[in-house]
Design an enzyme around this catalytic site. Sequence first.
Site, PDB file in Angstrom:
ATOM      1  N   SER A  31       0.803  -1.221   0.000  1.00 23.68           N
ATOM      2  CA  SER A  31       0.000   0.000   0.000  1.00 23.68           C
ATOM      3  C   SER A  31       0.835   1.270   0.000  1.00 23.68           C
ATOM      4  O   SER A  31       0.383   2.311  -0.467  1.00 23.68           O
ATOM      5  CB  SER A  31      -0.953   0.003   1.201  1.00 23.68           C
ATOM      6  OG  SER A  31      -0.222  -0.121   2.418  1.00 23.68           O
TER       7      SER A  31
ATOM      8  N   ASP B 246      -5.034   7.067   9.611  1.00 19.48           N
ATOM      9  CA  ASP B 246      -4.774   5.710  10.109  1.00 19.48           C
ATOM     10  C   ASP B 246      -3.411   5.591  10.796  1.00 19.48           C
ATOM     11  O   ASP B 246      -3.109   4.592  11.436  1.00 19.48           O
ATOM     12  CB  ASP B 246      -4.896   4.673   8.996  1.00 19.48           C
ATOM     13  CG  ASP B 246      -3.871   4.837   7.873  1.00 19.48           C
ATOM     14  OD1 ASP B 246      -2.922   5.640   8.014  1.00 19.48           O
ATOM     15  OD2 ASP B 246      -4.011   4.151   6.843  1.00 19.48           O
TER      16      ASP B 246
ATOM     17  N   HIS C 124      -0.108   5.303   6.777  1.00 21.42           N
ATOM     18  CA  HIS C 124       0.176   5.638   5.383  1.00 21.42           C
ATOM     19  C   HIS C 124       0.472   7.125   5.213  1.00 21.42           C
ATOM     20  O   HIS C 124      -0.213   7.963   5.811  1.00 21.42           O
ATOM     21  CB  HIS C 124      -1.011   5.249   4.496  1.00 21.42           C
ATOM     22  CG  HIS C 124      -1.291   3.784   4.496  1.00 21.42           C
ATOM     23  ND1 HIS C 124      -2.190   3.199   5.358  1.00 21.42           N
ATOM     24  CD2 HIS C 124      -0.772   2.778   3.737  1.00 21.42           C
ATOM     25  CE1 HIS C 124      -2.218   1.897   5.130  1.00 21.42           C
ATOM     26  NE2 HIS C 124      -1.373   1.613   4.162  1.00 21.42           N
TER      27      HIS C 124
END
Length: 238
Positions: free
Chosen positions: A63, A212, A215
Amino acid sequence: MLKNIISYGFTLAFLQLLIACGPAPEEAQADLEDVEMVSTETGGDQTAEAKEAEILIVAFGDSLYAGYGLDQKEGFAPELQAALTTVGKDVRVHNAGVSGDTTAAGLRRMDFVLDSLSRKPDLVILGLGGNDLLRGLKPADTRDNMEAMVKKLQGRGISVMLTGMLAPPNLGAVFSDEFNVIYPALAQKYDIALYPFFMEGVVGHPDLFLPDGLHPTAKGIDIIVGKIVPQVVEVLES
């Protein structure tokens, strides 16, 4: 070629904070797996260009490469392509980042990704291992998978550049010691380029992370790209 990984030790305390304050490993992994194929949605792969670029780079990762949570042009692959173009490289960066991928998952899909390309890449930037950390997978398995991918790429005559990760200290000193040597050891063994810590310049700055806590924001990606571009250029010109 190798940098002293000790210089990145200051980042470990904040990595621990990210793990503690962000989603629990199982929850974070579930979130990642919900967007398993985010790379096909968020872009970075400009396959529809009318003229094939002189240089083809594949950004093969999870990701952090896929551009999770960002607009289509804000992820690592498209920003890297833009930065390399700015310094005069005729390049296309193919986004082969898949959110949720462990090193084992990356190894399983590598042949498919390579075989689906229009031609052999000039360089694969390989960055996996973050999800292995989230799951607490054995460092020995992570190393075996990373080594298998490096050997697979070199067997195809493709140049490789590794971007490393560092284990948070809450996983224990033994685990960290085993994990943190993976990328430098492979770079030395196979004589390949190493960017020791993908998140350099971002870890330690909460404002550069999405809510979060895991990221990077678009600004965070810009910082990462700015730091990694000189080494990518050096590899391309070597």
